[in-house]
Design a protein around this motif. Structure first.
Motif, PDB file in Angstrom:
ATOM      1  N   THR A  88      48.464 -61.700  21.165  1.00 43.29           N
ATOM      2  CA  THR A  88      47.933 -62.347  22.355  1.00 43.29           C
ATOM      3  C   THR A  88      48.801 -63.537  22.734  1.00 43.29           C
ATOM      4  OG1 THR A  88      45.680 -61.725  21.763  1.00 43.29           O
ATOM      5  CG2 THR A  88      45.930 -63.504  23.343  1.00 43.29           C
ATOM      6  N   PRO A  89      49.275 -63.585  23.985  1.00 47.92           N
ATOM      7  CA  PRO A  89      50.170 -64.676  24.387  1.00 47.92           C
ATOM      8  C   PRO A  89      49.499 -66.037  24.226  1.00 47.92           C
ATOM      9  CG  PRO A  89      50.192 -62.897  26.007  1.00 47.92           C
ATOM     10  CD  PRO A  89      49.073 -62.597  25.050  1.00 47.92           C
ATOM     11  N   VAL A  90      50.224 -66.965  23.684  1.00 44.02           N
ATOM     12  CA  VAL A  90      49.753 -68.330  23.525  1.00 44.02           C
ATOM     13  C   VAL A  90      50.827 -69.245  24.095  1.00 44.02           C
ATOM     14  CG1 VAL A  90      49.012 -70.109  21.896  1.00 44.02           C
ATOM     15  CG2 VAL A  90      48.515 -67.713  21.425  1.00 44.02           C
ATOM     16  N   SER A  91      50.423 -70.219  24.900  1.00 44.56           N
ATOM     17  CA  SER A  91      51.405 -71.099  25.513  1.00 44.56           C
ATOM     18  C   SER A  91      52.001 -72.036  24.474  1.00 44.56           C
ATOM     19  CB  SER A  91      50.756 -71.918  26.636  1.00 44.56           C
ATOM     20  OG  SER A  91      49.894 -72.902  26.085  1.00 44.56           O
ATOM     21  N   ALA A  92      53.178 -72.569  24.800  1.00 46.21           N
ATOM     22  CA  ALA A  92      53.847 -73.500  23.896  1.00 46.21           C
ATOM     23  C   ALA A  92      52.970 -74.722  23.637  1.00 46.21           C
ATOM     24  CB  ALA A  92      55.197 -73.917  24.477  1.00 46.21           C
ATOM     25  N   ALA A  93      52.323 -75.225  24.696  1.00 44.26           N
ATOM     26  CA  ALA A  93      51.458 -76.401  24.540  1.00 44.26           C
ATOM     27  C   ALA A  93      50.275 -76.096  23.633  1.00 44.26           C
ATOM     28  CB  ALA A  93      50.964 -76.879  25.903  1.00 44.26           C
ATOM     29  N   GLU A  94      49.736 -74.875  23.723  1.00 45.66           N
ATOM     30  CA  GLU A  94      48.611 -74.494  22.861  1.00 45.66           C
ATOM     31  C   GLU A  94      49.039 -74.417  21.399  1.00 45.66           C
ATOM     32  OE1 GLU A  94      45.757 -71.810  25.779  1.00 45.66           O
ATOM     33  OE2 GLU A  94      47.555 -70.900  24.911  1.00 45.66           O
TER      34      GLU A  94
END
Length: 233
Positions: A88-94
Protein backbone atom coordinates in the motif's frame (compact mmCIF):
# COMPACT_ATOMS: atom_id res chain seq x y z
CA UNK A 1 22.04 -17.55 5.51
CA UNK A 2 18.54 -18.84 6.33
CA UNK A 3 15.34 -17.76 4.60
CA UNK A 4 14.20 -15.29 7.26
CA UNK A 5 17.62 -13.62 7.20
CA UNK A 6 17.28 -13.10 3.45
CA UNK A 7 13.77 -11.67 3.85
CA UNK A 8 14.92 -9.34 6.63
CA UNK A 9 17.88 -8.12 4.58
CA UNK A 10 15.62 -7.54 1.58
CA UNK A 11 13.27 -5.24 3.49
CA UNK A 12 16.23 -3.52 5.15
CA UNK A 13 17.69 -2.74 1.71
CA UNK A 14 20.84 -4.74 2.40
CA UNK A 15 20.79 -7.19 -0.52
CA UNK A 16 23.03 -6.65 -3.53
CA UNK A 17 21.27 -5.74 -6.82
CA UNK A 18 21.71 -9.33 -8.05
CA UNK A 19 20.40 -10.83 -4.79
CA UNK A 20 17.45 -8.42 -4.80
CA UNK A 21 16.58 -9.36 -8.41
CA UNK A 22 16.80 -13.07 -7.62
CA UNK A 23 14.65 -12.60 -4.51
CA UNK A 24 11.92 -10.72 -6.41
CA UNK A 25 11.92 -13.31 -9.20
CA UNK A 26 11.16 -15.98 -6.59
CA UNK A 27 7.90 -14.30 -5.57
CA UNK A 28 6.06 -16.24 -8.28
CA UNK A 29 6.46 -19.31 -6.08
CA UNK A 30 3.69 -19.58 -3.46
CA UNK A 31 6.02 -21.48 -1.14
CA UNK A 32 8.27 -18.41 -1.18
CA UNK A 33 5.41 -15.99 -0.60
CA UNK A 34 4.17 -17.70 2.58
CA UNK A 35 7.20 -16.90 4.79
CA UNK A 36 7.33 -13.36 3.36
CA UNK A 37 3.67 -12.82 4.21
CA UNK A 38 4.22 -14.13 7.71
CA UNK A 39 7.28 -11.90 8.15
CA UNK A 40 5.34 -8.78 7.08
CA UNK A 41 2.37 -9.52 9.29
CA UNK A 42 4.53 -10.40 12.29
CA UNK A 43 6.44 -7.14 11.89
CA UNK A 44 3.21 -5.16 11.62
CA UNK A 45 1.76 -6.74 14.75
CA UNK A 46 5.05 -6.27 16.61
CA UNK A 47 5.07 -2.57 15.64
CA UNK A 48 1.51 -2.13 16.89
CA UNK A 49 2.41 -3.90 20.12
CA UNK A 50 5.47 -1.68 20.55
CA UNK A 51 3.29 1.41 20.15
CA UNK A 52 0.90 0.07 22.78
CA UNK A 53 3.74 -0.50 25.23
CA UNK A 54 4.47 3.23 25.18
CA UNK A 55 1.35 3.56 27.34
CA UNK A 56 1.10 1.95 30.79
CA UNK A 57 -0.06 -1.65 30.42
CA UNK A 58 -1.02 -4.02 33.26
CA UNK A 59 0.69 -7.01 31.63
CA UNK A 60 3.94 -7.19 29.64
CA UNK A 61 3.54 -9.11 26.39
CA UNK A 62 6.67 -11.04 25.30
CA UNK A 63 7.61 -11.66 21.68
CA UNK A 64 6.34 -15.23 21.36
CA UNK A 65 2.65 -14.33 21.91
CA UNK A 66 3.13 -11.63 19.28
CA UNK A 67 4.35 -14.21 16.79
CA UNK A 68 1.45 -16.52 17.72
CA UNK A 69 -0.97 -13.66 17.22
CA UNK A 70 0.55 -12.95 13.81
CA UNK A 71 0.29 -16.62 12.84
CA UNK A 72 -3.40 -16.70 13.83
CA UNK A 73 -4.13 -13.54 11.89
CA UNK A 74 -2.27 -14.90 8.90
CA UNK A 75 -4.38 -18.06 8.98
CA UNK A 76 -7.71 -16.24 9.18
CA UNK A 77 -6.98 -13.25 6.95
CA UNK A 78 -4.87 -14.93 4.30
CA UNK A 79 -1.53 -14.06 2.77
CA UNK A 80 -2.85 -11.41 0.38
CA UNK A 81 -3.72 -9.02 3.22
CA UNK A 82 -0.19 -9.21 4.63
CA UNK A 83 1.34 -8.44 1.23
CA UNK A 84 -1.10 -5.52 0.89
CA UNK A 85 0.24 -4.01 4.11
CA UNK A 86 3.67 -3.58 2.57
CA UNK A 87 2.55 -2.67 -0.96
CA UNK A 88 0.00 0.00 0.00
CA UNK A 89 1.50 3.35 -1.04
CA UNK A 90 2.67 5.47 1.86
CA UNK A 91 3.84 9.04 1.43
CA UNK A 92 7.35 10.10 2.41
CA UNK A 93 5.93 12.39 5.11
CA UNK A 94 3.88 9.51 6.54
CA UNK A 95 6.99 7.33 6.74
CA UNK A 96 8.76 10.12 8.62
CA UNK A 97 5.78 10.53 10.95
CA UNK A 98 5.80 6.80 11.63
CA UNK A 99 9.45 6.94 12.65
CA UNK A 100 8.88 9.95 14.92
CA UNK A 101 5.92 8.25 16.59
CA UNK A 102 7.85 5.03 17.13
CA UNK A 103 11.03 6.64 18.50
CA UNK A 104 10.15 10.05 19.95
CA UNK A 105 6.80 9.58 21.62
CA UNK A 106 8.59 10.87 24.73
CA UNK A 107 12.03 12.24 25.55
CA UNK A 108 14.23 10.78 28.31
CA UNK A 109 14.31 13.00 31.39
CA UNK A 110 17.16 11.24 33.17
CA UNK A 111 19.96 12.11 30.76
CA UNK A 112 23.21 11.78 32.70
CA UNK A 113 25.48 14.79 32.82
CA UNK A 114 22.99 17.11 31.19
CA UNK A 115 21.86 20.54 32.30
CA UNK A 116 18.67 21.29 34.16
CA UNK A 117 17.56 23.30 31.13
CA UNK A 118 17.73 20.24 28.89
CA UNK A 119 15.78 18.14 31.36
CA UNK A 120 13.19 20.90 31.70
CA UNK A 121 12.78 21.09 27.92
CA UNK A 122 12.34 17.31 27.74
CA UNK A 123 9.67 17.43 30.44
CA UNK A 124 7.80 20.15 28.56
CA UNK A 125 7.88 18.00 25.43
CA UNK A 126 6.57 14.95 27.28
CA UNK A 127 3.69 17.08 28.60
CA UNK A 128 2.79 18.09 25.05
CA UNK A 129 3.89 21.68 25.59
CA UNK A 130 6.07 21.89 22.47
CA UNK A 131 6.18 25.68 22.39
CA UNK A 132 7.63 25.84 25.91
CA UNK A 133 10.11 23.07 25.06
CA UNK A 134 11.20 24.98 21.95
CA UNK A 135 11.79 28.16 23.95
CA UNK A 136 14.07 26.31 26.38
CA UNK A 137 15.95 24.52 23.60
CA UNK A 138 16.45 27.79 21.71
CA UNK A 139 17.83 29.49 24.82
CA UNK A 140 20.10 26.52 25.53
CA UNK A 141 21.45 26.44 21.96
CA UNK A 142 22.19 30.15 22.05
CA UNK A 143 24.49 29.48 25.00
CA UNK A 144 25.84 26.13 23.76
CA UNK A 145 25.36 25.98 19.96
CA UNK A 146 26.86 22.51 19.54
CA UNK A 147 25.38 20.69 22.54
CA UNK A 148 24.51 17.29 20.95
CA UNK A 149 21.38 16.43 22.94
CA UNK A 150 20.00 19.96 22.54
CA UNK A 151 20.52 19.74 18.76
CA UNK A 152 18.95 16.29 18.58
CA UNK A 153 15.90 16.84 20.76
CA UNK A 154 15.56 20.49 19.80
CA UNK A 155 15.46 19.37 16.17
CA UNK A 156 12.67 16.91 16.96
CA UNK A 157 10.66 19.69 18.60
CA UNK A 158 11.20 21.85 15.52
CA UNK A 159 9.79 19.02 13.39
CA UNK A 160 6.73 18.71 15.60
CA UNK A 161 6.17 22.46 15.28
CA UNK A 162 6.65 22.22 11.49
CA UNK A 163 9.72 24.45 11.59
CA UNK A 164 11.38 22.23 9.02
CA UNK A 165 14.21 24.54 7.98
CA UNK A 166 15.23 24.96 11.59
CA UNK A 167 15.06 21.20 12.20
CA UNK A 168 17.25 20.51 9.14
CA UNK A 169 19.75 23.13 10.32
CA UNK A 170 19.96 21.61 13.81
CA UNK A 171 20.32 18.04 12.57
CA UNK A 172 22.94 19.10 10.02
CA UNK A 173 25.01 20.71 12.77
CA UNK A 174 24.66 17.56 14.83
CA UNK A 175 25.68 15.35 11.91
CA UNK A 176 28.88 17.34 11.40
CA UNK A 177 30.16 16.44 14.85
CA UNK A 178 32.73 13.67 14.48
CA UNK A 179 33.68 13.12 18.11
CA UNK A 180 30.44 11.47 19.26
CA UNK A 181 30.18 7.75 20.03
CA UNK A 182 26.78 7.60 18.32
CA UNK A 183 25.46 10.34 16.08
CA UNK A 184 21.97 10.15 14.50
CA UNK A 185 22.29 13.61 12.93
CA UNK A 186 22.52 12.53 9.28
CA UNK A 187 19.60 10.12 9.61
CA UNK A 188 17.44 12.70 11.38
CA UNK A 189 18.29 15.29 8.74
CA UNK A 190 16.88 12.83 6.17
CA UNK A 191 13.71 12.50 8.25
CA UNK A 192 13.37 16.29 8.33
CA UNK A 193 13.65 16.48 4.54
CA UNK A 194 10.95 13.83 4.18
CA UNK A 195 8.71 15.82 6.50
CA UNK A 196 9.30 19.14 4.69
CA UNK A 197 8.40 17.63 1.33
CA UNK A 198 9.77 20.27 -1.02
CA UNK A 199 10.57 19.24 -4.66
CA UNK A 200 14.17 18.09 -4.04
CA UNK A 201 13.69 16.91 -0.45
CA UNK A 202 13.01 13.27 -1.28
CA UNK A 203 16.18 12.94 -3.35
CA UNK A 204 18.17 14.70 -0.65
CA UNK A 205 16.72 12.38 1.99
CA UNK A 206 17.61 9.30 -0.08
CA UNK A 207 21.18 10.55 -0.46
CA UNK A 208 21.47 11.03 3.30
CA UNK A 209 19.95 7.61 4.00
CA UNK A 210 22.43 5.94 1.66
CA UNK A 211 25.22 7.82 3.45
CA UNK A 212 24.02 6.30 6.73
CA UNK A 213 23.87 2.79 5.22
CA UNK A 214 27.21 2.94 3.46
CA UNK A 215 28.94 4.53 6.45
CA UNK A 216 27.44 2.01 8.89
CA UNK A 217 26.19 4.94 10.95
CA UNK A 218 23.59 5.06 13.69
CA UNK A 219 20.09 4.02 12.52
CA UNK A 220 21.55 2.06 9.58
CA UNK A 221 18.79 -0.57 9.74
CA UNK A 222 16.05 2.06 9.90
CA UNK A 223 17.67 3.84 6.95
CA UNK A 224 17.63 0.62 4.91
CA UNK A 225 13.96 0.04 5.67
CA UNK A 226 13.08 3.63 4.74
CA UNK A 227 14.94 3.39 1.42
CA UNK A 228 13.03 0.19 0.65
CA UNK A 229 9.69 1.76 1.56
CA UNK A 230 10.32 5.00 -0.31
CA UNK A 231 10.87 3.19 -3.62
CA UNK A 232 9.78 5.45 -6.47
CA UNK A 233 6.69 7.00 -4.89
Amino acid sequence: MNELDVIDRYFAGQLSPMERKRFEASLNNIDRVRPIAFYLLARQVARQEANRRKKPLPVYRPIFPIISMAASLLFFLGFGWAIWIWQTPVSAAELADQYLTDHFHQFPVTLDGTSDSLKTACRYYNQGNWQAAEAVFESLLQRHPNQPDALKFGGIVSLQLRKYDQAIHRFHRLGQQTDLYANPGIFLEAIAHLKRGQPMDKNRAKHLLHTVIQGNLEEKNEAGQLVGRLGDH
